[in-house]
Write a protein that holds these residues in place. Structure first.
Motif, PDB file in Angstrom:
ATOM      1  N   GLN A  25      61.476 -31.981 -73.934  1.00  0.00           N
ATOM      2  CA  GLN A  25      61.314 -33.117 -73.022  1.00  0.00           C
ATOM      3  C   GLN A  25      61.338 -32.698 -71.551  1.00  0.00           C
ATOM      4  N   GLY A  26      61.684 -31.439 -71.279  1.00  0.00           N
ATOM      5  CA  GLY A  26      61.735 -30.953 -69.904  1.00  0.00           C
ATOM      6  C   GLY A  26      63.004 -31.349 -69.168  1.00  0.00           C
ATOM      7  N   LYS A  27      64.039 -31.769 -69.897  1.00  0.00           N
ATOM      8  CA  LYS A  27      65.304 -32.165 -69.266  1.00  0.00           C
ATOM      9  C   LYS A  27      66.161 -30.956 -68.904  1.00  0.00           C
ATOM     10  N   VAL A  28      65.947 -29.828 -69.571  1.00  0.00           N
ATOM     11  CA  VAL A  28      66.609 -28.575 -69.222  1.00  0.00           C
ATOM     12  C   VAL A  28      65.526 -27.527 -68.998  1.00  0.00           C
ATOM     13  N   GLN A  29      65.859 -26.516 -68.210  1.00  0.00           N
ATOM     14  CA  GLN A  29      64.910 -25.448 -67.908  1.00  0.00           C
ATOM     15  C   GLN A  29      65.543 -24.113 -68.282  1.00  0.00           C
ATOM     16  N   PRO A  30      65.395 -23.696 -69.548  1.00  0.00           N
ATOM     17  CA  PRO A  30      66.008 -22.437 -69.964  1.00  0.00           C
ATOM     18  C   PRO A  30      65.367 -21.233 -69.271  1.00  0.00           C
ATOM     19  N   ASN A  31      66.191 -20.244 -68.984  1.00  0.00           N
ATOM     20  CA  ASN A  31      65.705 -18.995 -68.425  1.00  0.00           C
ATOM     21  C   ASN A  31      65.081 -18.198 -69.579  1.00  0.00           C
ATOM     22  N   LYS A  32      63.794 -17.954 -69.509  1.00  0.00           N
ATOM     23  CA  LYS A  32      63.078 -17.350 -70.635  1.00  0.00           C
ATOM     24  C   LYS A  32      63.561 -15.941 -70.959  1.00  0.00           C
ATOM     25  N   VAL A  33      63.922 -15.164 -69.942  1.00  0.00           N
ATOM     26  CA  VAL A  33      64.426 -13.807 -70.193  1.00  0.00           C
ATOM     27  C   VAL A  33      65.704 -13.875 -71.020  1.00  0.00           C
ATOM     28  N   ASN A  87      63.255 -14.520 -61.203  1.00  0.00           N
ATOM     29  CA  ASN A  87      63.340 -13.717 -59.983  1.00  0.00           C
ATOM     30  C   ASN A  87      63.696 -12.278 -60.334  1.00  0.00           C
ATOM     31  N   LEU A  88      63.947 -11.469 -59.321  1.00  0.00           N
ATOM     32  CA  LEU A  88      64.213 -10.046 -59.522  1.00  0.00           C
ATOM     33  C   LEU A  88      65.426  -9.822 -60.432  1.00  0.00           C
ATOM     34  N   LEU A  89      66.485 -10.613 -60.252  1.00  0.00           N
ATOM     35  CA  LEU A  89      67.672 -10.483 -61.102  1.00  0.00           C
ATOM     36  C   LEU A  89      67.322 -10.683 -62.573  1.00  0.00           C
ATOM     37  N   ALA A 124      71.725  -9.986 -70.629  1.00  0.00           N
ATOM     38  CA  ALA A 124      70.710 -11.042 -70.643  1.00  0.00           C
ATOM     39  C   ALA A 124      71.298 -12.389 -70.236  1.00  0.00           C
ATOM     40  N   SER A 125      72.605 -12.554 -70.395  1.00  0.00           N
ATOM     41  CA  SER A 125      73.271 -13.819 -70.048  1.00  0.00           C
ATOM     42  C   SER A 125      73.465 -13.996 -68.555  1.00  0.00           C
ATOM     43  N   ILE A 126      73.428 -12.915 -67.798  1.00  0.00           N
ATOM     44  CA  ILE A 126      73.710 -12.983 -66.359  1.00  0.00           C
ATOM     45  C   ILE A 126      72.795 -13.982 -65.633  1.00  0.00           C
ATOM     46  N   PRO A 127      71.466 -13.957 -65.871  1.00  0.00           N
ATOM     47  CA  PRO A 127      70.634 -14.947 -65.171  1.00  0.00           C
ATOM     48  C   PRO A 127      70.997 -16.393 -65.507  1.00  0.00           C
ATOM     49  N   THR A 128      71.360 -16.665 -66.747  1.00  0.00           N
ATOM     50  CA  THR A 128      71.706 -18.038 -67.109  1.00  0.00           C
ATOM     51  C   THR A 128      73.076 -18.413 -66.561  1.00  0.00           C
ATOM     52  N   LEU A 129      74.022 -17.474 -66.528  1.00  0.00           N
ATOM     53  CA  LEU A 129      75.315 -17.746 -65.884  1.00  0.00           C
ATOM     54  C   LEU A 129      75.101 -18.066 -64.402  1.00  0.00           C
TER      55      LEU A 129
END
Length: 198
Positions: A25-33, A87-89, A124-129
């Motif tokens: 639904q586009g209510k969340v935007q998961p970080n694909k990496v 982004n770069l991170l 891999a969790s760092i960008p989402t954190l």
């Protein structure tokens, strides 16, 4: 004990499905990496655990920790509203996580496989954190709540045949999911309180 693990797996499906629907639904935007590597790393741990100790009920929550993120990752590819600018991170963490997987593959040791899959997953969790801290409205804590329950069942199941292979990934998942759940809840609350003040 397997009934508790099955309940935990069912909980992962239910809570993960809510996040999956929110992604569609586009209510969340998961970080694909993050979500791609969250799908791959647990599966490596599952394979390594089976090769080291055979099947154990404690690996079912670890399997679910890879299965649901794969569905979320796939859903995020098809919905432009679920887009999150990388982004770069994000790219650096993805490269380091993939490097950890390659190192494991070269060693072909089940214990090292689990260690490197945890390392890869954590990196891999760092960008989402980071995203959860600065943009908490792009996340939903419900997925992580399910992860807390599911990983707890994995830890309880591991107590019957306690070993590094069966217990390490569920313990890591419990720490990660608890951290993400608390960050999203607290940061959303802090943002809501700040808006009320103005």
């Amino acid at each position: 004990m397997q009934y508790l693990v099955l309940i935990g797996a069912l909980c992962s499906i239910v809570f993960g499905s809510v996040y999956l629907i929110s992604t569609i639904q586009g209510k969340v935007q998961p970080n694909k990496v993050t979500w791609l590597l969250w799908a791959v790393s647990p599966m490596i741990s599952v394979i390594a655990t089976i090769s080291a100790t055979g099947f154990d009920w404690a690996i079912l929550p670890v399997f679910m920790a890879g299965f649901m993120p794969m569905l979320v990752f796939i859903a995020s590819l098809f919905n432009k509203s679920a887009y999150w600018q990388l982004n770069l991170l994000d790219y650096l963490c993805g490269i380091v996580a993939i490097f950890a997987i390659i190192i494991w593959h070269l060693t072909n040791d089940p214990i090292l496989a689990i260690i490197f899959s945890i390392l890869s997953d954590a990196i891999a969790s760092i960008p989402t954190l980071h995203k959860a801290w600065f943009y908490p409205n792009s996340e939903a804590p419900i997925y992580y709540m399910g992860g807390v329950f599911s990983s707890t069942t994995g830890i309880l199941a591991a107590t019957t045949h306690w070993s590094f292979s069966t217990a390490s990934f569920p313990i890591y998942l419990l720490i990660l999911n608890t951290s993400l759940m608390l960050i999203v809840i607290r940061r959303k609350s802090a943002l809501a309180n700040n808006k009320m003040m103005f």
